[in-house]
Motif scaffolding. Structure first.
Motif, PDB file in Angstrom:
ATOM      1  N   ALA A 191       0.845  -1.181   0.000  1.00 26.66           N
ATOM      2  CA  ALA A 191       0.000   0.000   0.000  1.00 26.66           C
ATOM      3  C   ALA A 191       0.891   1.245   0.000  1.00 26.66           C
ATOM      4  CB  ALA A 191      -0.915  -0.022   1.218  1.00 26.66           C
ATOM      5  N   ASP A 192       0.271   2.423   0.061  1.00 27.87           N
ATOM      6  CA  ASP A 192       1.055   3.653   0.009  1.00 27.87           C
ATOM      7  C   ASP A 192       1.897   3.810   1.280  1.00 27.87           C
ATOM      8  OD1 ASP A 192      -0.298   5.472   2.053  1.00 27.87           O
ATOM      9  OD2 ASP A 192      -2.001   4.844   0.830  1.00 27.87           O
ATOM     10  N   PRO A 193       2.871   4.707   1.270  1.00 26.07           N
ATOM     11  CA  PRO A 193       3.841   4.805   2.374  1.00 26.07           C
ATOM     12  C   PRO A 193       3.257   5.102   3.747  1.00 26.07           C
ATOM     13  CG  PRO A 193       4.689   5.913   0.431  1.00 26.07           C
ATOM     14  CD  PRO A 193       3.263   5.552   0.126  1.00 26.07           C
ATOM     15  N   THR A 194       2.029   5.602   3.838  1.00 25.03           N
ATOM     16  CA  THR A 194       1.461   5.900   5.156  1.00 25.03           C
ATOM     17  C   THR A 194       0.799   4.685   5.805  1.00 25.03           C
ATOM     18  OG1 THR A 194      -0.678   6.561   4.198  1.00 25.03           O
ATOM     19  CG2 THR A 194       1.008   8.273   4.425  1.00 25.03           C
ATOM     20  N   CYS A 195       0.713   3.563   5.100  1.00 20.88           N
ATOM     21  CA  CYS A 195       0.020   2.369   5.617  1.00 20.88           C
ATOM     22  C   CYS A 195       0.844   1.697   6.711  1.00 20.88           C
ATOM     23  CB  CYS A 195      -0.228   1.390   4.478  1.00 20.88           C
ATOM     24  SG  CYS A 195      -0.947  -0.180   5.003  1.00 20.88           S
ATOM     25  N   CYS A 196       0.187   1.346   7.827  1.00 17.83           N
ATOM     26  CA  CYS A 196       0.909   0.707   8.939  1.00 17.83           C
ATOM     27  C   CYS A 196       1.365  -0.696   8.562  1.00 17.83           C
ATOM     28  CB  CYS A 196       0.045   0.686  10.195  1.00 17.83           C
ATOM     29  SG  CYS A 196      -1.522  -0.187  10.050  1.00 17.83           S
ATOM     30  N   TRP A 197       0.618  -1.407   7.698  1.00 12.14           N
ATOM     31  CA  TRP A 197       1.051  -2.736   7.257  1.00 12.14           C
ATOM     32  C   TRP A 197       2.350  -2.627   6.460  1.00 12.14           C
ATOM     33  CZ3 TRP A 197      -3.794  -5.836   5.219  1.00 12.14           C
ATOM     34  CH2 TRP A 197      -4.709  -5.958   6.275  1.00 12.14           C
ATOM     35  N   ARG A 198       2.425  -1.629   5.586  1.00 14.25           N
ATOM     36  CA  ARG A 198       3.626  -1.433   4.776  1.00 14.25           C
ATOM     37  C   ARG A 198       4.827  -1.184   5.682  1.00 14.25           C
ATOM     38  NH1 ARG A 198       4.613   1.814  -0.636  1.00 14.25           N
ATOM     39  NH2 ARG A 198       6.774   2.491  -0.370  1.00 14.25           N
ATOM     40  N   ARG A 199       4.652  -0.332   6.678  1.00  8.30           N
ATOM     41  CA  ARG A 199       5.761  -0.044   7.593  1.00  8.30           C
ATOM     42  C   ARG A 199       6.203  -1.306   8.326  1.00  8.30           C
ATOM     43  NH1 ARG A 199       2.328   4.408   8.614  1.00  8.30           N
ATOM     44  NH2 ARG A 199       1.665   3.533  10.617  1.00  8.30           N
ATOM     45  N   SER A 200       5.250  -2.142   8.732  1.00  5.92           N
ATOM     46  CA  SER A 200       5.589  -3.379   9.439  1.00  5.92           C
ATOM     47  C   SER A 200       6.398  -4.318   8.549  1.00  5.92           C
ATOM     48  CB  SER A 200       4.312  -4.084   9.897  1.00  5.92           C
ATOM     49  OG  SER A 200       3.612  -3.303  10.838  1.00  5.92           O
ATOM     50  N   ALA A 201       6.013  -4.433   7.288  1.00  2.00           N
ATOM     51  CA  ALA A 201       6.708  -5.323   6.364  1.00  2.00           C
ATOM     52  C   ALA A 201       8.141  -4.863   6.130  1.00  2.00           C
ATOM     53  CB  ALA A 201       5.948  -5.394   5.039  1.00  2.00           C
ATOM     54  N   ILE A 202       8.309  -3.584   5.870  1.00  2.80           N
ATOM     55  CA  ILE A 202       9.646  -3.056   5.602  1.00  2.80           C
ATOM     56  C   ILE A 202      10.526  -3.155   6.845  1.00  2.80           C
ATOM     57  CG2 ILE A 202      10.899  -0.924   5.099  1.00  2.80           C
ATOM     58  CD1 ILE A 202       8.693  -0.237   3.102  1.00  2.80           C
ATOM     59  N   ASP A 203       9.973  -2.853   8.008  1.00  4.10           N
ATOM     60  CA  ASP A 203      10.756  -2.964   9.247  1.00  4.10           C
ATOM     61  C   ASP A 203      11.238  -4.395   9.469  1.00  4.10           C
ATOM     62  OD1 ASP A 203      10.381  -0.293   9.717  1.00  4.10           O
ATOM     63  OD2 ASP A 203       8.807  -0.565  11.231  1.00  4.10           O
ATOM     64  N   PRO A 256      10.898 -13.169   7.305  1.00  2.00           N
ATOM     65  CA  PRO A 256      10.792 -12.947   8.759  1.00  2.00           C
ATOM     66  C   PRO A 256       9.332 -12.894   9.203  1.00  2.00           C
ATOM     67  CG  PRO A 256      11.201 -10.873   7.653  1.00  2.00           C
ATOM     68  CD  PRO A 256      11.279 -11.936   6.580  1.00  2.00           C
ATOM     69  N   PRO A 257       9.055 -13.161  10.477  1.00  2.00           N
ATOM     70  CA  PRO A 257       7.680 -13.055  10.972  1.00  2.00           C
ATOM     71  C   PRO A 257       7.221 -11.602  10.977  1.00  2.00           C
ATOM     72  CG  PRO A 257       9.204 -13.435  12.782  1.00  2.00           C
ATOM     73  CD  PRO A 257      10.003 -13.591  11.521  1.00  2.00           C
ATOM     74  N   LEU A 258       5.913 -11.416  10.865  1.00  2.32           N
ATOM     75  CA  LEU A 258       5.308 -10.094  10.898  1.00  2.32           C
ATOM     76  C   LEU A 258       4.542  -9.916  12.206  1.00  2.32           C
ATOM     77  CD1 LEU A 258       3.994  -9.984   7.225  1.00  2.32           C
ATOM     78  CD2 LEU A 258       5.839  -8.592   8.169  1.00  2.32           C
ATOM     79  N   PRO A 259       4.331  -8.695  12.644  1.00  2.00           N
ATOM     80  CA  PRO A 259       3.665  -8.475  13.931  1.00  2.00           C
ATOM     81  C   PRO A 259       2.163  -8.730  13.864  1.00  2.00           C
ATOM     82  CG  PRO A 259       4.076  -6.391  12.855  1.00  2.00           C
ATOM     83  CD  PRO A 259       4.764  -7.435  12.017  1.00  2.00           C
ATOM     84  N   ASP A 260       1.560  -8.809  15.028  1.00  2.00           N
ATOM     85  CA  ASP A 260       0.103  -8.890  15.120  1.00  2.00           C
ATOM     86  C   ASP A 260      -0.506  -7.524  14.809  1.00  2.00           C
ATOM     87  OD1 ASP A 260       0.457 -11.463  15.898  1.00  2.00           O
ATOM     88  OD2 ASP A 260      -0.412 -11.249  17.894  1.00  2.00           O
ATOM     89  N   PHE A 261      -1.769  -7.540  14.460  1.00  2.00           N
ATOM     90  CA  PHE A 261      -2.490  -6.294  14.248  1.00  2.00           C
ATOM     91  C   PHE A 261      -3.919  -6.486  14.728  1.00  2.00           C
ATOM     92  CE2 PHE A 261      -4.413  -8.586  10.912  1.00  2.00           C
ATOM     93  CZ  PHE A 261      -5.522  -7.883  10.488  1.00  2.00           C
ATOM     94  N   GLN A 262      -4.643  -5.399  14.843  1.00  2.00           N
ATOM     95  CA  GLN A 262      -6.038  -5.441  15.255  1.00  2.00           C
ATOM     96  C   GLN A 262      -6.920  -4.730  14.243  1.00  2.00           C
ATOM     97  OE1 GLN A 262      -6.437  -3.805  19.251  1.00  2.00           O
ATOM     98  NE2 GLN A 262      -6.779  -5.850  20.061  1.00  2.00           N
TER      99      GLN A 262
END
Length: 298
Positions: A191-203, A256-262
């Motif tokens: 998704a676009d750079p402001t998406c929290c999923w995108r940030r989690s994947a890149i991190d 790598p594993p990804l974090p949980d989300f709600q």
């Protein structure tokens, strides 16, 4: 010809509760009955079916027998249908309109079942659905343009009371016929750079030193899945109701594993009532059932 016996919903409810709690004692406490009363309900059900449903172990713990495992999903389905029928005939009728905001990925997975069941019980309600990313739904809620919205945790919902609907890990998703996850650098559809999923994947990738490139960007989950199904990239998603042609990728695939989300459900301060609360109840029930299915599959 043997005529089948009618299964008492109260007996099935006791059975399901014991199976979920794995304890006669805890099940009895939850319904405010004695343990002996709950045990008698199970004995009656076993008598009707002619099979043992639980193995009794030490410390009050119980495990489902093979016949109990067979019954559990079917009992849940029967009780859900029973409750739907009862609600249809007894729930107070509401009318009017309600505006629901929902990201497209949640809409595809959960919304059809919600809308069908809600329309059957409340045919006089007009439901307007706005599909947009979570970060766009929050301002609409604040502005009073939506009555209710489903959003991803972390998407600027500060100061707004959200009810958790879903909690679970994000997972990597790739084509089941291609191996884009083996490419270097790793091609991503995000998704676009402001998406929290995108940030989690890149991190997660940067923490392990895995090289990557953002090959495709889309504001909607459906837009990120298209290149994945074509074998051109990988993406991430909740592990629920994935479309055909993709599979979950994990450590064995070098990821790598990804974090949980709600997933949160937020009601606007000036939401139209009682229609908004009625729709919110149906959404909560649908997510609760999906959570049970996912935990069983795991």
């Amino acid at each position: 010809m043997i005529r089948p016996a009618t299964l008492d919903p109260d007996l099935l409810r006791a059975f399901v509760l014991i199976a979920e709690e794995r304890s006669f004692t805890r099940a009895a406490q939850l319904v405010g009955r004695t343990q002996s009363a709950v045990s008698m309900q199970v004995q009656r059900l076993e008598g009707v079916l002619g099979q043992q449903l639980f193995h009794r172990g030490r410390g009050g713990q119980v495990e489902l027998t093979r016949h109990g495992q067979f019954l559990l999903d079917r009992a849940r389905e029967m009780l859900a249908l029973n409750d739907d029928i009862w609600r249809t005939f007894h729930q107070p009728s509401v009318s009017g309109g309600v505006c629901l905001g929902v990201p497209d990925d949640y809409a595809l997975r959960f919304l059809p079942r919600v809308l069908v069941r809600f329309a059957e019980v409340h045919p006089d309600v007009e439901v307007e659905v706005v599909c947009a990313p979570s970060k766009e739904l929050i301002p609409k809620l604040r502005a009073g343009e939506l009555d209710l919205a489903l959003v991803s945790e972390g998407e600027s919902a500060a100061g707004m009371d959200g009810k958790p609907l879903w909690s679970g890990p994000l997972v990597w998703i790739g084509s089941d016929r291609h191996a884009a996850h083996r490419l270097d650098p790793l091609p991503l559809a995000l998704a676009d750079p402001t998406c929290c999923w995108r940030r989690s994947a890149i991190d997660a990738l940067e923490a392990t030193g895995r090289r990557y490139r953002v090959a495709y960007t889309s504001s909607a989950q459906t837009g990120t899945l298209a290149p994945v199904m074509a074998g051109l990239a990988i993406t991430m998603s909740p592990a629920t109701a994935l479309p055909e042609g993709v599979r979950i990728l994990g450590r064995e695939d070098g990821l790598p594993p990804l974090p949980d989300f709600q997933v949160l459900m937020i009601t606007a301060k000036e939401a139209r009532q009682p229609v908004t609360d009625a729709l919110a109840d149906y959404i909560s029930e649908t997510f609760a059932r999906e959570a049970v299915k996912t935990s069983q599959a795991a």
